[in-house]
Design a protein around this motif. Structure first.
Motif, PDB file in Angstrom:
ATOM      1  N   GLU A  31       0.835  -1.210   0.000  1.00  0.00           N
ATOM      2  CA  GLU A  31       0.000   0.000   0.000  1.00  0.00           C
ATOM      3  C   GLU A  31       0.864   1.252   0.000  1.00  0.00           C
ATOM      4  N   ASP A  32       1.885   1.259   0.834  1.00  0.00           N
ATOM      5  CA  ASP A  32       2.780   2.418   0.915  1.00  0.00           C
ATOM      6  C   ASP A  32       3.535   2.623  -0.391  1.00  0.00           C
ATOM      7  N   GLU A  33       4.014   1.529  -0.985  1.00  0.00           N
ATOM      8  CA  GLU A  33       4.747   1.615  -2.251  1.00  0.00           C
ATOM      9  C   GLU A  33       3.868   2.219  -3.344  1.00  0.00           C
ATOM     10  N   LEU A  34       2.644   1.738  -3.455  1.00  0.00           N
ATOM     11  CA  LEU A  34       1.742   2.250  -4.489  1.00  0.00           C
ATOM     12  C   LEU A  34       1.379   3.712  -4.251  1.00  0.00           C
ATOM     13  N   ALA A  35       1.165   4.090  -2.996  1.00  0.00           N
ATOM     14  CA  ALA A  35       0.869   5.487  -2.684  1.00  0.00           C
ATOM     15  C   ALA A  35       2.060   6.377  -3.039  1.00  0.00           C
ATOM     16  N   ASP A  36       3.272   5.927  -2.714  1.00  0.00           N
ATOM     17  CA  ASP A  36       4.474   6.691  -3.057  1.00  0.00           C
ATOM     18  C   ASP A  36       4.636   6.814  -4.568  1.00  0.00           C
ATOM     19  N   MET A  37       4.382   5.707  -5.284  1.00  0.00           N
ATOM     20  CA  MET A  37       4.497   5.736  -6.748  1.00  0.00           C
ATOM     21  C   MET A  37       3.491   6.723  -7.341  1.00  0.00           C
ATOM     22  N   ARG A  38       2.274   6.721  -6.842  1.00  0.00           N
ATOM     23  CA  ARG A  38       1.249   7.631  -7.376  1.00  0.00           C
ATOM     24  C   ARG A  38       1.576   9.084  -7.076  1.00  0.00           C
ATOM     25  N   ARG A  39       2.221   9.343  -5.941  1.00  0.00           N
ATOM     26  CA  ARG A  39       2.661  10.714  -5.643  1.00  0.00           C
ATOM     27  C   ARG A  39       3.823  11.120  -6.549  1.00  0.00           C
ATOM     28  N   ALA A  40       4.747  10.193  -6.770  1.00  0.00           N
ATOM     29  CA  ALA A  40       5.918  10.493  -7.603  1.00  0.00           C
ATOM     30  C   ALA A  40       5.556  10.635  -9.070  1.00  0.00           C
ATOM     31  N   LEU A  41       4.522   9.931  -9.499  1.00  0.00           N
ATOM     32  CA  LEU A  41       4.183   9.897 -10.916  1.00  0.00           C
ATOM     33  C   LEU A  41       2.661   9.871 -11.100  1.00  0.00           C
ATOM     34  N   PRO A  42       2.004  11.003 -10.786  1.00  0.00           N
ATOM     35  CA  PRO A  42       0.544  11.027 -10.940  1.00  0.00           C
ATOM     36  C   PRO A  42       0.137  10.877 -12.406  1.00  0.00           C
ATOM     37  N   ALA A  43      -0.999  10.247 -12.605  1.00  0.00           N
ATOM     38  CA  ALA A  43      -1.507   9.998 -13.963  1.00  0.00           C
ATOM     39  C   ALA A  43      -2.263  11.225 -14.448  1.00  0.00           C
ATOM     40  N   ASP A  44      -1.504  12.218 -14.885  1.00  0.00           N
ATOM     41  CA  ASP A  44      -2.120  13.441 -15.395  1.00  0.00           C
ATOM     42  C   ASP A  44      -1.487  13.819 -16.730  1.00  0.00           C
ATOM     43  N   ALA A  45      -1.899  14.936 -17.275  1.00  0.00           N
ATOM     44  CA  ALA A  45      -1.434  15.344 -18.611  1.00  0.00           C
ATOM     45  C   ALA A  45       0.074  15.601 -18.667  1.00  0.00           C
ATOM     46  N   ASP A  46       0.718  15.785 -17.532  1.00  0.00           N
ATOM     47  CA  ASP A  46       2.165  15.992 -17.494  1.00  0.00           C
ATOM     48  C   ASP A  46       2.916  14.724 -17.095  1.00  0.00           C
ATOM     49  N   PHE A  47       2.284  13.572 -17.265  1.00  0.00           N
ATOM     50  CA  PHE A  47       2.867  12.292 -16.851  1.00  0.00           C
ATOM     51  C   PHE A  47       4.273  12.091 -17.440  1.00  0.00           C
ATOM     52  N   VAL A  48       4.409  12.249 -18.725  1.00  0.00           N
ATOM     53  CA  VAL A  48       5.717  12.033 -19.365  1.00  0.00           C
ATOM     54  C   VAL A  48       6.714  13.081 -18.896  1.00  0.00           C
ATOM     55  N   GLY A  49       6.251  14.309 -18.694  1.00  0.00           N
ATOM     56  CA  GLY A  49       7.133  15.351 -18.182  1.00  0.00           C
ATOM     57  C   GLY A  49       7.621  15.078 -16.766  1.00  0.00           C
ATOM     58  N   ARG A  50       6.881  14.277 -16.024  1.00  0.00           N
ATOM     59  CA  ARG A  50       7.266  13.931 -14.653  1.00  0.00           C
ATOM     60  C   ARG A  50       8.220  12.728 -14.588  1.00  0.00           C
ATOM     61  N   LEU A  51       8.390  12.031 -15.687  1.00  0.00           N
ATOM     62  CA  LEU A  51       9.235  10.832 -15.671  1.00  0.00           C
ATOM     63  C   LEU A  51      10.658  11.095 -15.166  1.00  0.00           C
ATOM     64  N   PRO A  52      11.306  12.204 -15.541  1.00  0.00           N
ATOM     65  CA  PRO A  52      12.656  12.430 -15.007  1.00  0.00           C
ATOM     66  C   PRO A  52      12.677  12.526 -13.481  1.00  0.00           C
ATOM     67  N   ASP A  53      11.735  13.270 -12.901  1.00  0.00           N
ATOM     68  CA  ASP A  53      11.693  13.374 -11.443  1.00  0.00           C
ATOM     69  C   ASP A  53      11.308  12.048 -10.803  1.00  0.00           C
ATOM     70  N   ALA A  54      10.479  11.271 -11.456  1.00  0.00           N
ATOM     71  CA  ALA A  54      10.086   9.969 -10.919  1.00  0.00           C
ATOM     72  C   ALA A  54      11.305   9.058 -10.781  1.00  0.00           C
ATOM     73  N   TRP A  55      12.289   9.232 -11.661  1.00  0.00           N
ATOM     74  CA  TRP A  55      13.499   8.410 -11.580  1.00  0.00           C
ATOM     75  C   TRP A  55      14.185   8.589 -10.231  1.00  0.00           C
ATOM     76  N   ARG A  56      14.136   9.785  -9.680  1.00  0.00           N
ATOM     77  CA  ARG A  56      14.726  10.010  -8.363  1.00  0.00           C
ATOM     78  C   ARG A  56      14.027   9.133  -7.318  1.00  0.00           C
ATOM     79  N   TRP A  57      12.716   9.006  -7.442  1.00  0.00           N
ATOM     80  CA  TRP A  57      12.013   8.138  -6.499  1.00  0.00           C
ATOM     81  C   TRP A  57      12.313   6.668  -6.794  1.00  0.00           C
ATOM     82  N   PHE A  58      12.273   6.272  -8.077  1.00  0.00           N
ATOM     83  CA  PHE A  58      12.543   4.872  -8.423  1.00  0.00           C
ATOM     84  C   PHE A  58      13.883   4.400  -7.859  1.00  0.00           C
ATOM     85  N   THR A  59      14.862   5.298  -7.789  1.00  0.00           N
ATOM     86  CA  THR A  59      16.202   4.917  -7.333  1.00  0.00           C
ATOM     87  C   THR A  59      16.455   5.296  -5.876  1.00  0.00           C
ATOM     88  N   SER A  60      15.439   5.776  -5.173  1.00  0.00           N
ATOM     89  CA  SER A  60      15.593   6.089  -3.750  1.00  0.00           C
ATOM     90  C   SER A  60      15.764   4.793  -2.960  1.00  0.00           C
TER      91      SER A  60
END
Length: 192
Positions: free
Chosen positions: A61-90
């Motif tokens: 549950e915590d992992e999925l909540a963190d993923m959704r915060r790091a990479l929300p499914a919105d119109a800027d999804f692809v634009g958020r991918l670089p910042d999401a990498w910081r979370w993926f590698t945390s």
């Protein structure tokens, strides 16, 4: 025991499993992480296995909540991918990837023909979120699902590579190429 205290014990055990994995998750180790005794954990949860199931569910549950915060499914999804990498590698996300890799392996060993069970569930939530994000960026449902599959495979593979080699620079460059591939048509930047 009140629910708040019970939830706190589960949270502490979940944090231990993310940090240290399933291997060697003895009742003594879990009790130390929870700040109590093994006897008290069995008293409160019935068994180590019951506690582990609750802790794994909490970690998920915590992992999925963190993923959704790091990479929300919105119109800027692809634009958020670089910042999401910081979370993926945390450390937290990498610990979750390791833990759920162990969960999937154990499920595979326990139920080798069960493709509708635990293993499938470990991918579906991520695929659904990623597909929603790609859809929000303008891809049709089928293309969004394919792109989601690519993203999930690449992220998992690169995190596994990072765990094995420790070469953050190289895996970040590989991730950046993938982001650039999608960003070419959808407006994303490569990770810094």
């Amino acid at each position: 025991m009140d629910q708040k205290h019970r939830d706190e014990l589960v949270r502490r055990v979940a944090a231990d499993l993310i940090a240290n994995g399933l291997a060697g998750a003895t009742l003594q180790r879990l009790a130390a992480a929870a700040g109590t005794s093994g006897r008290m954990l069995v008293h409160h949860f019935g068994s180590r296995d019951s506690l582990m199931a609750l802790a794994v569910a909490r970690a998920r549950e915590d992992e999925l909540a963190d993923m959704r915060r790091a990479l929300p499914a919105d119109a800027d999804f692809v634009g958020r991918l670089p910042d999401a990498w910081r979370w993926f590698t945390s450390p937290e996300a990498r610990g979750s990837f390791r833990l759920f890799g162990e969960v999937a392996a154990q499920a595979r060993l326990a139920q080798p023909d069960d493709d509708q069970g635990v293993r499938r569930g470990l991918s579906e939530d991520w695929l659904d979120q990623f597909a929603l994000g790609f859809s929000a960026c303008g891809l049709d449902a089928q293309e969004a699902r394919v792109a989601a599959t690519e993203l999930l495979a690449i992220v998992r593979g690169l995190v596994l590579d990072l765990e094995a080699t420790g070469d953050l620079e190289r895996v970040t460059q590989a991730y950046g190429r993938l982001v650039a591939h999608w960003g070419h048509g959808l407006g994303a930047a490569a990770p810094a």
